[in-house]
Motif scaffolding. Structure first.
Motif, PDB file in Angstrom:
ATOM      1  N   MET A 223       0.830  -1.209   0.000  1.00 47.55           N
ATOM      2  CA  MET A 223       0.000   0.000   0.000  1.00 47.55           C
ATOM      3  C   MET A 223       0.863   1.258   0.000  1.00 47.55           C
ATOM      4  SD  MET A 223      -2.938  -1.209   2.716  1.00 47.55           S
ATOM      5  CE  MET A 223      -3.450   0.468   3.074  1.00 47.55           C
ATOM      6  N   ALA A 224       1.942   1.239   0.766  1.00 42.85           N
ATOM      7  CA  ALA A 224       2.831   2.400   0.818  1.00 42.85           C
ATOM      8  C   ALA A 224       3.411   2.696  -0.560  1.00 42.85           C
ATOM      9  CB  ALA A 224       3.942   2.166   1.837  1.00 42.85           C
ATOM     10  N   ALA A 225       3.797   1.637  -1.277  1.00 42.79           N
ATOM     11  CA  ALA A 225       4.347   1.815  -2.622  1.00 42.79           C
ATOM     12  C   ALA A 225       3.284   2.311  -3.604  1.00 42.79           C
ATOM     13  CB  ALA A 225       4.941   0.497  -3.120  1.00 42.79           C
ATOM     14  N   ASP A 226       2.078   1.783  -3.467  1.00 37.45           N
ATOM     15  CA  ASP A 226       1.006   2.136  -4.396  1.00 37.45           C
ATOM     16  C   ASP A 226       0.544   3.585  -4.257  1.00 37.45           C
ATOM     17  OD1 ASP A 226       0.838  -0.330  -5.663  1.00 37.45           O
ATOM     18  OD2 ASP A 226      -0.696  -1.100  -4.280  1.00 37.45           O
ATOM     19  N   HIS A 227       0.551   4.100  -3.029  1.00 40.20           N
ATOM     20  CA  HIS A 227      -0.148   5.362  -2.797  1.00 40.20           C
ATOM     21  C   HIS A 227       0.741   6.543  -2.414  1.00 40.20           C
ATOM     22  CE1 HIS A 227      -3.764   3.082  -3.315  1.00 40.20           C
ATOM     23  NE2 HIS A 227      -3.423   2.256  -2.345  1.00 40.20           N
TER      24      HIS A 227
END
Length: 255
Positions: free
Chosen positions: A163-167
């Motif tokens: 999630m950290a990478a995606d957003h």
């Protein structure tokens, strides 16, 4: 509860599983530090002002979407999501049937997916968007009789990184806290069912280098740190709040 730091002043927060335990301690702390806080839980009868209560089961996508939409409308936006709702499980891989595996994973992992999915449109509109997931020491250390629970929290840890990478390029930071054994109502119920509750508590305390259980307030402090605008450069991070359980290897007492 009072706090002189007002780093959340003007911000809007949603805490799942916020009616008790770590979630309630977190909701109270964020409110004390200036946030307008919505609590999402199965039972909100104990939720009082200044907190706002919304009923939803994180295993029910329709209920989650309705509760998050209502909270965002009432708050006038959303800046912080604390994905804290979850359940425990005991046993080895031989002890839990398929239905229990599906139930725990549905709540502990997919519950976070459902809440985050519903909250993302509002978070994307925030200048201080942050998500904090409640993970566990069970994600990074092998604990006995916790196969299913550990698997669910291992998934939460990996999910947090993804999630950290995606957003991040949408301006949404994502981190998690990894509590050790915390003195919460769930642990209290486990102790009550033990043959010797006092001995079981002593054993849980002894496996943490500090010699005591983690408090809900201590976990809340770590959540607030990660969610705060003051931590704007922190994302994709897991913060251990475990009394040194993961990183320290002490000699037995007296040696």
């Amino acid at each position: 509860m009072t706090d002189t730091l007002q780093d959340f002043a003007g911000l809007k927060a949603l805490v799942t599983g916020g009616a008790g335990g770590i979630g309630r301690a977190t909701a109270d702390l964020l409110a004390a530090r200036g946030a307008d806080v919505a609590v999402l839980d199965l039972d909100i009868s104990a939720v009082d002002k200044p907190l706002r209560g919304y009923v939803a089961d994180v295993a029910d996508d329709i209920a989650v979407r309705a509760a998050v939409a209502a909270a965002v409308a009432d708050l006038g936006g959303l800046d912080v999501v604390v994905n804290n709702a979850g359940i425990g499980a005991q046993g080895t891989v031989a002890d839990n049937d398929d239905a229990e595996w599906h139930r725990v994973l549905d709540i502990n992992v997919l519950g976070m997916v459902r809440v985050t999915r519903a909250a993302l449109p509002a978070l994307r509109a925030s200048d201080h968007a942050a998500i904090v997931n409640t993970c566990s020491i069970a994600a990074t250390a092998g604990l006995p009789q916790r196969a299913l629970y550990s698997a669910s929290k291992g998934a939460v840890y990996s999910l947090t990184l993804a999630m950290a990478a995606d957003h991040i390029r949408e301006g949404v930071r994502v981190n998690c806290v990894n509590p050790g054994t915390a003195d919460t109502p769930w642990i209290g119920r486990l102790l009550d069912r033990a043959d010797d509750p006092a001995a079981e508590r002593a054993a849980l305390e002894a496996r943490q280098p500090t010699g005591r259980l983690v408090s809900a307030t201590e976990v809340a402090g770590a959540v607030a740190y990660l969610a705060s605008p003051l931590s704007g450069a922190t994302t994709g991070t897991s913060l251990a709040v475990d009394g040194g359980m993961q990183g320290l290897r002490l000699r037995p007492v007296g040696q």
